[in-house]
Design a protein around this motif. Structure first.
Motif, PDB file in Angstrom:
ATOM      1  N   THR A  74       6.718 -22.281 -19.432  1.00 27.09           N
ATOM      2  CA  THR A  74       5.717 -21.864 -20.416  1.00 27.09           C
ATOM      3  C   THR A  74       5.756 -20.362 -20.682  1.00 27.09           C
ATOM      4  O   THR A  74       5.328 -19.910 -21.739  1.00 27.09           O
ATOM      5  CB  THR A  74       4.302 -22.230 -19.932  1.00 27.09           C
ATOM      6  N   GLY A  75       6.246 -19.564 -19.723  1.00 31.78           N
ATOM      7  CA  GLY A  75       6.243 -18.115 -19.863  1.00 31.78           C
ATOM      8  C   GLY A  75       4.870 -17.487 -19.752  1.00 31.78           C
ATOM      9  O   GLY A  75       4.693 -16.305 -20.057  1.00 31.78           O
ATOM     10  N   ALA A  76       3.871 -18.248 -19.326  1.00 32.57           N
ATOM     11  CA  ALA A  76       2.491 -17.766 -19.296  1.00 32.57           C
ATOM     12  C   ALA A  76       1.991 -17.448 -17.894  1.00 32.57           C
ATOM     13  O   ALA A  76       0.858 -16.986 -17.741  1.00 32.57           O
ATOM     14  CB  ALA A  76       1.561 -18.798 -19.933  1.00 32.57           C
ATOM     15  N   PHE A  77       2.811 -17.698 -16.868  1.00 38.60           N
ATOM     16  CA  PHE A  77       2.381 -17.462 -15.495  1.00 38.60           C
ATOM     17  C   PHE A  77       3.160 -16.300 -14.896  1.00 38.60           C
ATOM     18  O   PHE A  77       4.380 -16.187 -15.088  1.00 38.60           O
ATOM     19  CB  PHE A  77       2.584 -18.716 -14.642  1.00 38.60           C
ATOM     20  N   PRO A  78       2.494 -15.415 -14.154  1.00 34.42           N
ATOM     21  CA  PRO A  78       3.174 -14.264 -13.543  1.00 34.42           C
ATOM     22  C   PRO A  78       4.191 -14.712 -12.495  1.00 34.42           C
ATOM     23  O   PRO A  78       4.094 -15.804 -11.926  1.00 34.42           O
ATOM     24  CB  PRO A  78       2.033 -13.470 -12.896  1.00 34.42           C
ATOM     25  N   SER A  79       5.173 -13.846 -12.233  1.00 35.17           N
ATOM     26  CA  SER A  79       6.234 -14.185 -11.277  1.00 35.17           C
ATOM     27  C   SER A  79       5.686 -14.387  -9.869  1.00 35.17           C
ATOM     28  O   SER A  79       6.223 -15.199  -9.106  1.00 35.17           O
ATOM     29  CB  SER A  79       7.298 -13.079 -11.273  1.00 35.17           C
ATOM     30  N   VAL A  80       4.624 -13.663  -9.514  1.00 34.43           N
ATOM     31  CA  VAL A  80       4.029 -13.836  -8.181  1.00 34.43           C
ATOM     32  C   VAL A  80       3.524 -15.259  -8.008  1.00 34.43           C
ATOM     33  O   VAL A  80       3.770 -15.908  -6.989  1.00 34.43           O
ATOM     34  CB  VAL A  80       2.876 -12.829  -7.965  1.00 34.43           C
ATOM     35  N   ALA A  81       2.829 -15.779  -9.028  1.00 35.02           N
ATOM     36  CA  ALA A  81       2.306 -17.142  -8.953  1.00 35.02           C
ATOM     37  C   ALA A  81       3.443 -18.155  -8.896  1.00 35.02           C
ATOM     38  O   ALA A  81       3.392 -19.119  -8.126  1.00 35.02           O
ATOM     39  CB  ALA A  81       1.406 -17.423 -10.159  1.00 35.02           C
ATOM     40  N   LEU A  82       4.495 -17.933  -9.678  1.00 35.60           N
ATOM     41  CA  LEU A  82       5.627 -18.863  -9.677  1.00 35.60           C
ATOM     42  C   LEU A  82       6.312 -18.903  -8.317  1.00 35.60           C
ATOM     43  O   LEU A  82       6.647 -19.976  -7.808  1.00 35.60           O
ATOM     44  CB  LEU A  82       6.632 -18.459 -10.759  1.00 35.60           C
ATOM     45  N   GLY A  83       6.521 -17.721  -7.722  1.00 32.62           N
ATOM     46  CA  GLY A  83       7.163 -17.667  -6.411  1.00 32.62           C
ATOM     47  C   GLY A  83       6.338 -18.344  -5.332  1.00 32.62           C
ATOM     48  O   GLY A  83       6.878 -19.057  -4.474  1.00 32.62           O
ATOM     49  N   MET A  84       5.019 -18.133  -5.377  1.00 30.31           N
ATOM     50  CA  MET A  84       4.155 -18.744  -4.378  1.00 30.31           C
ATOM     51  C   MET A  84       4.115 -20.266  -4.527  1.00 30.31           C
ATOM     52  O   MET A  84       4.160 -21.002  -3.535  1.00 30.31           O
ATOM     53  CB  MET A  84       2.747 -18.167  -4.499  1.00 30.31           C
ATOM     54  N   VAL A  85       4.029 -20.751  -5.763  1.00 30.27           N
ATOM     55  CA  VAL A  85       3.998 -22.198  -5.979  1.00 30.27           C
ATOM     56  C   VAL A  85       5.326 -22.826  -5.562  1.00 30.27           C
ATOM     57  O   VAL A  85       5.363 -23.898  -4.947  1.00 30.27           O
ATOM     58  CB  VAL A  85       3.678 -22.516  -7.460  1.00 30.27           C
ATOM     59  N   ARG A  86       6.436 -22.149  -5.870  1.00 33.57           N
ATOM     60  CA  ARG A  86       7.749 -22.661  -5.467  1.00 33.57           C
ATOM     61  C   ARG A  86       7.851 -22.749  -3.945  1.00 33.57           C
ATOM     62  O   ARG A  86       8.361 -23.725  -3.389  1.00 33.57           O
ATOM     63  CB  ARG A  86       8.836 -21.746  -6.030  1.00 33.57           C
ATOM     64  N   SER A  87       7.357 -21.703  -3.259  1.00 35.97           N
ATOM     65  CA  SER A  87       7.366 -21.718  -1.799  1.00 35.97           C
ATOM     66  C   SER A  87       6.476 -22.828  -1.254  1.00 35.97           C
ATOM     67  O   SER A  87       6.825 -23.501  -0.276  1.00 35.97           O
ATOM     68  CB  SER A  87       6.901 -20.358  -1.267  1.00 35.97           C
ATOM     69  N   ALA A  88       5.314 -23.041  -1.894  1.00 36.22           N
ATOM     70  CA  ALA A  88       4.386 -24.084  -1.440  1.00 36.22           C
ATOM     71  C   ALA A  88       4.983 -25.470  -1.611  1.00 36.22           C
ATOM     72  O   ALA A  88       4.786 -26.356  -0.776  1.00 36.22           O
ATOM     73  CB  ALA A  88       3.074 -23.976  -2.214  1.00 36.22           C
ATOM     74  N   GLU A  89       5.736 -25.676  -2.687  1.00 32.70           N
ATOM     75  CA  GLU A  89       6.377 -26.972  -2.896  1.00 32.70           C
ATOM     76  C   GLU A  89       7.408 -27.254  -1.813  1.00 32.70           C
ATOM     77  O   GLU A  89       7.535 -28.380  -1.343  1.00 32.70           O
ATOM     78  CB  GLU A  89       7.037 -26.984  -4.277  1.00 32.70           C
ATOM     79  N   SER A  90       8.137 -26.216  -1.390  1.00 33.71           N
ATOM     80  CA  SER A  90       9.126 -26.403  -0.330  1.00 33.71           C
ATOM     81  C   SER A  90       8.471 -26.714   1.003  1.00 33.71           C
ATOM     82  O   SER A  90       8.974 -27.498   1.801  1.00 33.71           O
ATOM     83  CB  SER A  90       9.997 -25.145  -0.205  1.00 33.71           C
ATOM     84  N   ALA A  91       7.301 -26.071   1.245  1.00 35.39           N
ATOM     85  CA  ALA A  91       6.624 -26.239   2.528  1.00 35.39           C
ATOM     86  C   ALA A  91       5.628 -27.400   2.528  1.00 35.39           C
ATOM     87  O   ALA A  91       5.071 -27.738   3.578  1.00 35.39           O
ATOM     88  CB  ALA A  91       5.901 -24.951   2.908  1.00 35.39           C
ATOM     89  N   GLY A  92       5.361 -27.976   1.354  1.00 33.81           N
ATOM     90  CA  GLY A  92       4.386 -29.062   1.275  1.00 33.81           C
ATOM     91  C   GLY A  92       2.967 -28.607   1.487  1.00 33.81           C
ATOM     92  O   GLY A  92       2.152 -29.354   2.041  1.00 33.81           O
ATOM     93  N   ALA A  93       2.658 -27.385   1.029  1.00 38.29           N
ATOM     94  CA  ALA A  93       1.311 -26.834   1.233  1.00 38.29           C
ATOM     95  C   ALA A  93       0.764 -26.287  -0.078  1.00 38.29           C
ATOM     96  O   ALA A  93       0.313 -25.148  -0.163  1.00 38.29           O
ATOM     97  CB  ALA A  93       1.356 -25.739   2.294  1.00 38.29           C
ATOM     98  N   LEU A  94       0.802 -27.102  -1.129  1.00 35.01           N
ATOM     99  CA  LEU A  94       0.411 -26.629  -2.448  1.00 35.01           C
ATOM    100  C   LEU A  94      -1.073 -26.273  -2.516  1.00 35.01           C
ATOM    101  O   LEU A  94      -1.447 -25.253  -3.104  1.00 35.01           O
ATOM    102  CB  LEU A  94       0.745 -27.703  -3.492  1.00 35.01           C
TER     103      LEU A  94
END
Length: 399
Positions: free
Chosen positions: A120-140
């Protein structure tokens, strides 16, 4: 779509390049299958052109804070992710409704939440990185809660800055407007009266009248020169990276502007670093994320330098000391946190101190700047009124 990537082939070899793919997640999967350890994958941005249409604007900090906090609560209540996104896509308003609709369509097609958000281009890179990390760890859920807390705090700080600036800016506009009206419309009427009476005028009145005539004759030229200078500055800022880098460096360190740039950035960035440490990101990934969270080219260049030093084996405190971004207090706390193996705790203490100082400086602006501007406005308007009133009294006494 093309994606730029950086990955490790082994402990010593860094691989960078551009890879085509239908999504960021697909490119990550292909690189992993090739035996690479991915550092980041991001869409290639087209070079900006002067006066080109702006790209998609990110969602505001306040809206992000509410969005992530509510998503966290609903996930903890057992609501399915796709159902949750669908709810926001239908019940939200404005930009959030449109963005979440795009996220829903991407997730429904099988994309991960982080990839859908990135598209979407509407979310900051910090939020994207954190969500990506949470998906890997299963802690969304917990990570979304941390993001909500971070963006709500950031929103409150931004509001305090706006409140600190709103009244001074209003006073400056009022002073310029009132002075312009008096010089353009009021003073010429009195000038005709003074000329017909033949009354000797004091120096202050002659000065004001001369200034009024000068601005009437050349004011438009001054305005034109100012507009051309601002346009030239804008062109140089957008088309000459070296000029932009030097200007942003000067503004970052200048005593007149560092409160609005350096202090504000440090208050936000330290909290983002702490959140990413808590989310399990490694130091290199945090460095890449911090570089991407701002459009300031000087800050980006310093984080690039810092990240390269980390790759060369330096400790975080040593790499931060080589950059020009951080104050001595920040460096001391980071060093103590590394020595005691309590970096996250030290960051929390440091955040409290930095944000406390930032709020104190914001309050100081209200205390000092507002009375000073009121005094300046009173002196300017009072001098003009005094310069008009004295000859009027002389005319009355001469009758």
């Amino acid at each position: 779509m093309e994606y730029k990537y950086k990955a490790f082939h082994d402990a010593q070899t860094v691989v960078e390049g551009i890879r085509s793919g239908r999504s960021e997640e697909e490119v990550r999967r292909l690189l992993t299958e090739e035996g690479l350890t991915v550092v980041y994958v991001k869409g290639v941005r087209e070079p900006k052109k002067f006066l080109s249409p702006p790209g998609p604007r990110p969602i505001s900090s306040g809206e992000l804070g509410v969005l992530f906090e509510q998503m966290s609560l609903m996930l903890s209540a057992g609501v399915e992710l796709l159902e949750l996104i669908s709810l926001y896509a239908t019940e939200s308003r404005g930009k959030v409704k449109r963005v979440m609709g795009e996220v829903y369509r991407e997730v429904e097609r099988g994309q991960l939440l982080s990839s859908a958000m990135a598209a979407t281009g509407a979310f900051p890179s910090v939020a994207l990185g954190m969500v990506r990390s949470a998906e890997s760890a299963g802690a969304l859920g917990p990570v979304l809660h941390s993001l909500g807390d971070y963006y709500m705090k950031r929103h409150r700080l931004e509001q305090k800055v706006l409140q600190a600036l709103a009244y001074p800016v209003l006073l400056v506009v009022a002073t310029v407007t009132v002075t312009g009206i008096i010089l353009r419309y009021v003073l010429p009427v009195f000038e005709e009266v003074f000329s017909s009476s033949g009354t000797p005028l004091p120096w202050s009145t002659r000065l004001i009248m001369a200034f009024s005539r000068h601005m009437e004759a050349f004011g438009l030229y001054y305005l034109l020169v100012l507009l051309v200078a601002l346009l030239a500055l804008l062109v140089a800022f957008r088309s000459r990276p070296s000029f932009r880098l030097k200007l942003e460096r000067r503004l970052y360190h200048s005593p007149l502007t560092r409160f609005f740039i350096r202090d504000r950035y440090l208050a936000f960035s330290l909290q983002a670093m702490a959140m990413e440490f808590q989310g399990g990101l490694d130091v290199l990934a945090i460095g890449e994320s911090m570089r991407e969270m701002t459009d300031n080219t000087y800050i980006q260049a310093q984080w690039t330098l810092l990240t390269e030093e980390l790759k060369n084996g330096r400790e975080l405190s040593e790499a931060m000391e080589l950059s020009e971004l951080f104050t001595s207090r920040i460096l001391t706390f980071i060093r103590l946190g590394e020595q005691s193996s309590r970096l996250e705790e030290m960051l929390e203490v440091l955040i409290a101190l930095e944000q406390g100082d930032f709020e104190e400086q914001t309050a100081r602006i209200n205390i000092v700047l507002e009375p000073a501007l009121i005094l300046i406005m009173a002196v300017i308007v009072g001098f003009i009124v005094f310069s008009i009133a004295i000859p009027m009294f002389d005319m009355v006494n001469a009758l």
